[in-house]
Design an enzyme around this catalytic site. Structure first.
Site, PDB file in Angstrom:
ATOM      1  N   GLU A  46      -2.533  -9.209   3.247  1.00 47.76           N
ATOM      2  CA  GLU A  46      -2.732 -10.107   4.784  1.00 47.76           C
ATOM      3  C   GLU A  46      -4.061  -9.626   4.781  1.00 47.76           C
ATOM      4  O   GLU A  46      -4.310 -10.287   6.242  1.00 47.76           O
ATOM      5  CB  GLU A  46      -2.125  -9.286   5.888  1.00 47.76           C
ATOM      6  CG  GLU A  46      -2.552  -7.569   5.581  1.00 47.76           C
ATOM      7  CD  GLU A  46      -1.888  -6.566   5.328  1.00 47.76           C
ATOM      8  OE1 GLU A  46      -1.438  -6.811   3.779  1.00 47.76           O
ATOM      9  OE2 GLU A  46      -2.029  -4.896   5.338  1.00 47.76           O
ATOM     10  N   CYS A  82       0.739  -0.804  -0.252  1.00 47.84           N
ATOM     11  CA  CYS A  82       0.217  -0.037   0.038  1.00 47.84           C
ATOM     12  C   CYS A  82       1.275   2.124  -0.083  1.00 47.84           C
ATOM     13  O   CYS A  82       1.592   1.819  -0.984  1.00 47.84           O
ATOM     14  CB  CYS A  82      -0.730   0.136   1.305  1.00 47.84           C
ATOM     15  SG  CYS A  82      -2.793   1.034   1.179  1.00 47.84           S
ATOM     16  N   HIS A 115      -3.539  -5.006  -0.663  1.00 48.13           N
ATOM     17  CA  HIS A 115      -3.306  -5.928   0.923  1.00 48.13           C
ATOM     18  C   HIS A 115      -3.474  -6.772   0.998  1.00 48.13           C
ATOM     19  O   HIS A 115      -4.195  -7.283   1.587  1.00 48.13           O
ATOM     20  CB  HIS A 115      -3.943  -4.649   2.472  1.00 48.13           C
ATOM     21  CG  HIS A 115      -3.868  -3.238   2.551  1.00 48.13           C
ATOM     22  ND1 HIS A 115      -2.856  -2.997   3.382  1.00 48.13           N
ATOM     23  CD2 HIS A 115      -4.847  -2.831   2.022  1.00 48.13           C
ATOM     24  CE1 HIS A 115      -2.614  -2.066   3.763  1.00 48.13           C
ATOM     25  NE2 HIS A 115      -3.555  -1.049   3.020  1.00 48.13           N
TER      26      HIS A 115
END
Lengths: 252, 409, 211
Positions: free
Chosen positions: C192, C80, C190
């Site tokens: 994750e 990001c 993202h």
């Protein structure tokens, strides 16, 4: 047009998930971590954990829950309920939340939203709004988990909140919440006409068709659902399938 | 310290709180209301040697000591005895359309196949939400109802007297509400009256919980003229020249012998089904169009309990004044017992809301009982028992609270 | 084998740590020079404002450390804001300088003047290869068109098209969503927070670090 997001709303009291109606009632329906993992495995796009009773007890206590959830659930997590200080936000984010939802504090002190979005970035700050219908095309903002009327008009408040720097709006209809009788579509039509922020519709979903209707007839970006999932009335798969069949794009 | 302070109403001199819920030992048990007079000593809730109130003891019993399948069979046997097969009403369900009566009537009709007639002794002044819920009870719940509204002039005067003489404005209402079930049963030739929960759930004697049939004394009287309303006997009202015996017809219960001879039985559903007031709320929202109060009910944190009468908050105000127990304590104690909140949370809530003054309908209440603000406060303060209240720094404060924050704690 | 995650007080690092742990890697937070330079892989997370991120990198003395690490040609992943800061500069707030490790700049996502086009871009959206090969990269095994989670208002525009690993479409506008320059990787989204697809991407990065 973005893909519609299907979000699980998990109201938590102590170690239980609870589900009320009209933001009232503490019926226990499960374990927060288990339910979060279950919905994640089923393909839910995001999870919102709300500390359902934070307003009564002047506390907020979801840190441990978030930390645990983070270890198993790899989708965005929002935390709300009793967020009152910059430190509360910091704690929530440090525990693993991606966004915080703020209601009562924002109404009491609108500057808080502005300050929070400056410190953490507006993408983290969700304005949580509880709306009660008080007349034709008129809704009032409530706080303290749907208990205290504020005299504020929802549309006016939404416009202010955008200027103050919130990144997203979580809009709950108190009238529909927990009833499983469908969303208050008029509310969402009016609010999305008056803001350019992403809006999450919350309150009232009972079947897939409700999701289709609200996404077709208003410009909301996401739906937050609870009863329909917690009571296993429909699965995340069923819901996404119905959306796709109605040409509403969703994550596979 | 409090042992040297006078205790009004014959209440226990030492104030104690249940170790499990937050109710205090000052809580009165149910009374035969039309014998209720000024200066009467109150029977109170019982605490056992471990400091636990009888309502909590009863609740534990409910959880582990009762075979609910058996109770359900008993219910079905009872209902089979009374069920009509010619379309006539076979059970009277008294209630106002609140969550408890909404649940009771609906489940009797739609699960147990009875043909109920709901009967309502009208609240003094319906709240908007109360009226709406009552209507929805019929329109969405699919039930029949008779709404009985007594002569307002007399009812107001009785309520006024009840406030001034007993600090119990609800007393006349309770008389009527208790009678209407059996009275309507007699009129319609129905033999079964079914109430919702037994008040014994909240601390009457344990024995009352194990007996499904309400004591006939509760609602029948052998000599009507001796009945008291607001501490004033029927004879005295008549002697004033403003009323005749006719005006008291709604308040005169059916004759006890007649009821027994007619085979009328009064039961409470809470004996047969495991009662949870909050679950009644959920049920009534799902089935009878019930809606919670749009705002938090004054004096408490909840939105679903006792929301149909504008005078209701003043009932709780008077229990706060006389016994140190406000609305929040009642709600919180119930929710602790039913495992919705912890005792610690209950203490916090009671501290926060119990003494909140009910402002919203205050003016209407004063008008209803034709009393000035000054007279109102004089009566209130006159009834504060010294062993419960302390006047400190210009304000009245409780000597003892469940959280231990009273002036004498 | 150790993967270091830059700790400079910006962003939700807990989720990143969890995700790496989930994929069997021993990831840890640090802003110390020896630990960064000796790591087998380096991850730069971050959310929020470009200038704020750069300020913090500077105050933690991390700029040179990161550049030194990159010179060692060991695997690097920017997430990001962490990806955006790899570039020369951002147009945010009248201009802020980045790490300059990848030629190009960061601009605001253009939106049409219609209320429907909302910013920030908060959405699950598709990764498109546009015929770029993904094997031996962090996107190996990821199905073309898979959804990942985006939340941003700015995007990076690499000068060199060969640095673009994936693109994503937003209101008819195609922007660069993943980058690759040698062993430097960047994800605008993202991983994750992107469910199984995201965990796969992280797994790939871990594998690359192991080689």
């Amino acid at each position: 047009m973005n893909k519609a997001r299907v979000i699980a709303r998990v109201d938590v009291k102590n170690e239980f998930v609870i589900k009320g109606i009209h933001l009232e009632g503490l019926r226990k329906v499960g374990n927060p971590n288990q339910m979060a993992c279950h919905y994640y495995a089923e393909g839910i796009d995001e999870i919102i954990f709300m500390d359902a009773v934070a307003a009564y007890y002047d506390r907020n206590s979801l840190s441990t829950l978030i930390q645990d959830a983070c270890e198993n659930v790899f989708i965005p997590i929002t935390v709300g309920g009793g967020i009152r200080t910059i430190n509360d936000i910091k704690t929530a984010l440090k525990s693993g939340a991606d966004k915080v939802a703020i209601n009562t504090k924002a109404v009491e002190e609108p500057e808080f939203i502005h300050n929070a979005s400056k410190v953490f970035g507006s993408q983290c700050i969700v304005s949580s709004i509880e709306a009660k219908n008080i007349g034709e095309d008129e809704w009032e903002v409530y706080t303290h988990n749907g208990r205290e009327p504020t005299g504020l008009d929802v549309i006016e408040w939404v416009k202010r909140i955008e200027i103050l720097g919130a990144g997203e709006i979580l809009l709950t209809s108190i009238d529909k919440e927990g009833t499983k009788k469908g969303f208050d579509i008029k509310l969402y039509e009016m609010v999305t006409d008056n803001t350019s922020l992403p809006v999450i519709a919350s309150g009232g979903m009972g079947k897939s068709d409700d999701a289709v209707k609200v996404l077709e007839n208003s410009n909301v970006d996401a739906i937050a659902i609870a009863s329909v999932l917690h009571y296993r009335m429909e699965s995340v798969c069923d819901i996404k399938k119905a959306l796709r069949e109605n040409f509403i794009k969703v994550r596979l | 310290m409090s042992k040297n302070l006078e205790a009004y109403y014959g209440l226990p001199k030492v104030v104690e709180f249940c170790k499990k819920c937050v109710i205090s030992n000052q809580r009165p048990s149910s009374t035969i209301e039309f014998k209720n007079e000024k200066g009467e000593h109150k029977r109170v809730i019982n605490f056992n040697v471990d400091g636990i109130c009888s309502a909590c003891v009863y609740h534990d019993e409910k959880e582990t000591g009762i075979d609910w399948n058996h109770r359900d069979s008993q219910l079905r046997t009872l209902l089979n005895k009374f069920r009509s097969n010619d379309g006539s009403y076979d059970v009277i369900v008294p209630g106002s359309g609140g969550k408890d009566s909404a649940f009771t009537a609906h489940i009797l009709k739609y699960k147990y196949g009875m043909n109920p007639l709901t009967v309502t002794w009208a609240p003094h002044l319906y709240t908007q939400i109360g009226w709406q819920n009552m209507q929805e009870w019929m329109h969405t719940g699919g039930l029949d109802n008779i709404l009985y509204t007594p002569n307002g002039i007399l009812h107001k005067e009785m309520t006024k007297n009840a406030f001034h003489n007993l600090l119990h404005p609800f007393q006349p209402f309770i008389v009527g509400q208790r009678i209407i079930g059996p009275a309507m049963a007699k009129k319609f030739g129905v033999k079964l009256v079914m109430y919702g929960e037994n008040q014994a759930e909240y601390g009457n004697s344990i024995e009352e919980n194990t007996n499904p049939i309400m004591d006939m004394d509760f609602f029948s009287s052998d000599d009507a003229l001796e009945m008291k309303f607001g501490g004033v006997s029927m004879q005295e009202y008549i002697d004033s020249g403003r009323y005749t015996k006719d005006d008291f017809a709604p308040y005169i219960p059916p004759n006890k012998e007649d009821l027994i001879n007619d085979g009328v039985e009064v039961h409470y559903l809470g004996y047969y089904l495991k009662w949870d007031p909050q679950e009644c709320y959920y049920y009534s929202v799902d089935n009878t169009g019930f809606q919670a109060n749009p705002v938090r009910t004054e004096g408490t944190y909840s939105k679903y309990s006792s929301i149909d009468d504008k005078i209701d908050p003043f009932h709780y105000l008077t229990t706060l004044v006389k016994f140190g127990i406000g609305r929040c304590t009642y709600d919180a104690a119930q929710e602790v017992r039913n495992d919705k909140i912890t005792r610690e949370e209950a203490c916090y809530l009671v501290e926060k809301y119990d003494t909140e003054f009910p402002d919203i309908y205050f003016k209407e209440f004063l008008e209803y009982i034709s009393t000035t603000v000054d007279d109102f406060w004089e009566v209130i303060n006159h009834h504060r028992s010294p062993h419960i209240w302390n006047y400190v720094d210009g304000e009245w404060r409780l000597r003892h609270t469940a959280s231990g924050t009273g002036t004498d704690d | 084998m150790r993967i270091a995650i830059v700790d400079y007080d910006v962003g939700n690092v807990r989720s990143i740590l969890s995700a790496f742990e989930n994929q069997g890697s021993d990831a840890f937070l640090t802003n110390k020079k020896e630990e960064i330079l000796s790591a087998d892989g380096l991850v730069l997370p971050g959310v929020g404002a470009f200038s704020h991120g750069m300020e913090n990198l500077i105050s933690f003395c991390l700029v040179d450390m990161i550049k030194e690490y990159v010179l060692l040609e060991k695997p690097f992943l920017g997430i990001c804001l962490g990806m955006q800061m790899l570039f020369d500069e951002s147009e945010e707030f009248g201009g802020a300088k980045g790490l300059g490790l990848i030629p190009g700049k960061v601009i605001k996502l253009p939106t049409k003047d219609v209320l429907n086009e909302k910013l920030p871009h908060v959405s699950w959206n598709e990764l498109n290869s546009n015929s770029v090969r993904w094997d031996q990269t962090i996107l190996e095994g990821v199905t073309d068109g898979s959804d990942v989670y985006f939340v941003h208002s700015f995007i990076a525009q690499p000068e060199n098209p060969s640095h673009v690993l994936s693109t994503t479409e937003y209101s008819g506008y195609h922007f660069c969503s993943s980058i690759k320059k040698g062993n430097i990787y960047g994800c605008q989204y993202h991983p994750e927070k992107s469910g199984d697809v995201g965990l796969n991407i992280i797994k790939n990065f871990v594998r690359i670090c192991q080689q």
